[in-house]
Design an enzyme around this catalytic site. Sequence first.
Site, PDB file in Angstrom:
ATOM      1  N   ASP B  37     -11.735  -8.759  12.871  1.00 38.48           N
ATOM      2  CA  ASP B  37     -11.235  -7.473  13.341  1.00 38.48           C
ATOM      3  C   ASP B  37      -9.709  -7.424  13.388  1.00 38.48           C
ATOM      4  OD1 ASP B  37     -13.644  -6.288  13.632  1.00 38.48           O
ATOM      5  OD2 ASP B  37     -13.671  -6.302  15.820  1.00 38.48           O
ATOM      6  N   LYS B  59     -10.241  -1.910  12.455  1.00 40.79           N
ATOM      7  CA  LYS B  59      -9.627  -0.595  12.438  1.00 40.79           C
ATOM      8  C   LYS B  59      -8.234  -0.756  13.018  1.00 40.79           C
ATOM      9  CE  LYS B  59     -12.760   0.023  16.254  1.00 40.79           C
ATOM     10  NZ  LYS B  59     -13.833   0.778  16.885  1.00 40.79           N
ATOM     11  N   MET B 172      -8.373   0.687  26.638  1.00 45.72           N
ATOM     12  CA  MET B 172      -8.362   1.754  25.645  1.00 45.72           C
ATOM     13  C   MET B 172      -8.121   3.128  26.285  1.00 45.72           C
ATOM     14  SD  MET B 172     -11.593   0.323  23.390  1.00 45.72           S
ATOM     15  CE  MET B 172     -12.554  -0.175  24.812  1.00 45.72           C
TER      16      MET B 172
END
Lengths: 267, 267
Positions: B37, B59, B172
């Site tokens: 990742d 991502k 987040m």
Amino acid sequence: MTKIPTLTLVGAGPGDPDLISVKGVKALQKADIVLYDALVSTELLNYAPVNVQKIFVGKRAGIYTTPQTDINTMIVAYAKQYGNVVRLKGGDPFVFGRGHEEIDFAKAAGLATVVIPGMSSITAIPTSLGFPLTKRGINESFWVVTGTTRTEELSKDLYLAIQASSTIVILMGLSKITDIVRVFTSAKKEHTPIAVIQEGTLATQKIAISTIAEIEKTIQVREISTPAIMIIGEVVNQHPDAWVNKISTQMWIDACNSGCSGMTCDF
Amino acid sequence: MTKIPTLTLVGAGPGDPDLISVKGVKALQKADIVLYDALVSTELLNYAPVNVQKIFVGKRAGIYTTPQTDINTMIVAYAKQYGNVVRLKGGDPFVFGRGHEEIDFAKAAGLATVVIPGMSSITAIPTSLGFPLTKRGINESFWVVTGTTRTEELSKDLYLAIQASSTIVILMGLSKITDIVRVFTSAKKEHTPIAVIQEGTLATQKIAISTIAEIEKTIQVREISTPAIMIIGEVVNQHPDAWVNKISTQMWIDACNSGCSGMTCDF
């Protein structure tokens, strides 16, 4: 002596000695003396040089073998005598531990200080068992509390957490299990799934999975004792053994006694 | 091929490559292929054999380079082709990640599965910065919430958490900072200390420490961007830089611009 008196606080991780970090291993390799706790695998001491003293300063079964004030004093005295004191503590040294007090004391005494985080049992134990603390579509938060507060009472925050979607994680709460069951039952949450895990990530691990209503019986049957972590919430149903939630404890005991195969009984 | 198709999910830890576990390193050494990742240090890929493919499936900045469904399909196809797929994810693979979905998909496709926990940024970042998430005499619990829910709204759990003594950790959540400030301000908690940390435990780490009332300005001044973790509560005052809470952001900016020395400005 030219060595700078230093306290290096190292998190040993949740139990399995291979769950220490590479950084923790490197710190042990540079130790001039090691002070270690009860919840630390003694295998980890092999990372420190052979000629280095390794001193046990832990507590077992609630009996303090070394009072915290003595540990603080030892850290400072040994750092001045030997140089780099590696203080090896279970889990992460700042999570519900007294690591921060040791750092404060060492700094006040003029020591250099280093803190190396450890993997906390809070996340590592459910992950190693195969279920997450949160899952999309189930919930969005988790709440972590210690069962052992200074006042000996359950944290009032539990009454708020119980109203949320949160998974509830309770450390050092086994002696409070009856109170915890009462709080959930009063809130009509007696069917909430709960997992109680003793010595998670170790070969000696024991696990009880049940509902709030039946967990005390399950703990007794599975002979769970401290150190244990409790995880309460719908995510427990994501555990591979969660079918036990759907039958009664008595049925589970009967199944085990009749020699059912597979990991559920042997777990 | 005689190899058993396997998914080995490995937590890479919070950022610093030395915070991976010894168990994670051993798993990488046995990889037949690695899928990694964005939040994983590429230094860790060196633990895998040289001839093993390392494929980036992360991502960045919210742009999905590889959709989750494609990752799931890749895992199964590669496991059948090569054997042991090591899936390296930031932090702990089951904490607010989609690791559990990958395991479910792999199991359904008949793969063997192994999960190796990682050190979560939730505890590792505050510990590495020198302050605990809870401290005797301040509070007894901490509450962890994701800022990115499926519905794009702030989790309702936050409204309960704000009433507790808990330290609140938001992952987040940077894109929701205005909403978060509004929730705290409505509850008359605008003076609560808050730390926002970008890329914690890495050399590129940036930190903003302030109060709820001034944090948006501080984030702007410090040019904090994702990935970031927020820690809200009185324990933030245990951070060595907490004096900045006692003066205004403008005074802090002035001090920095006038070239004050030490770690506060350089942090």
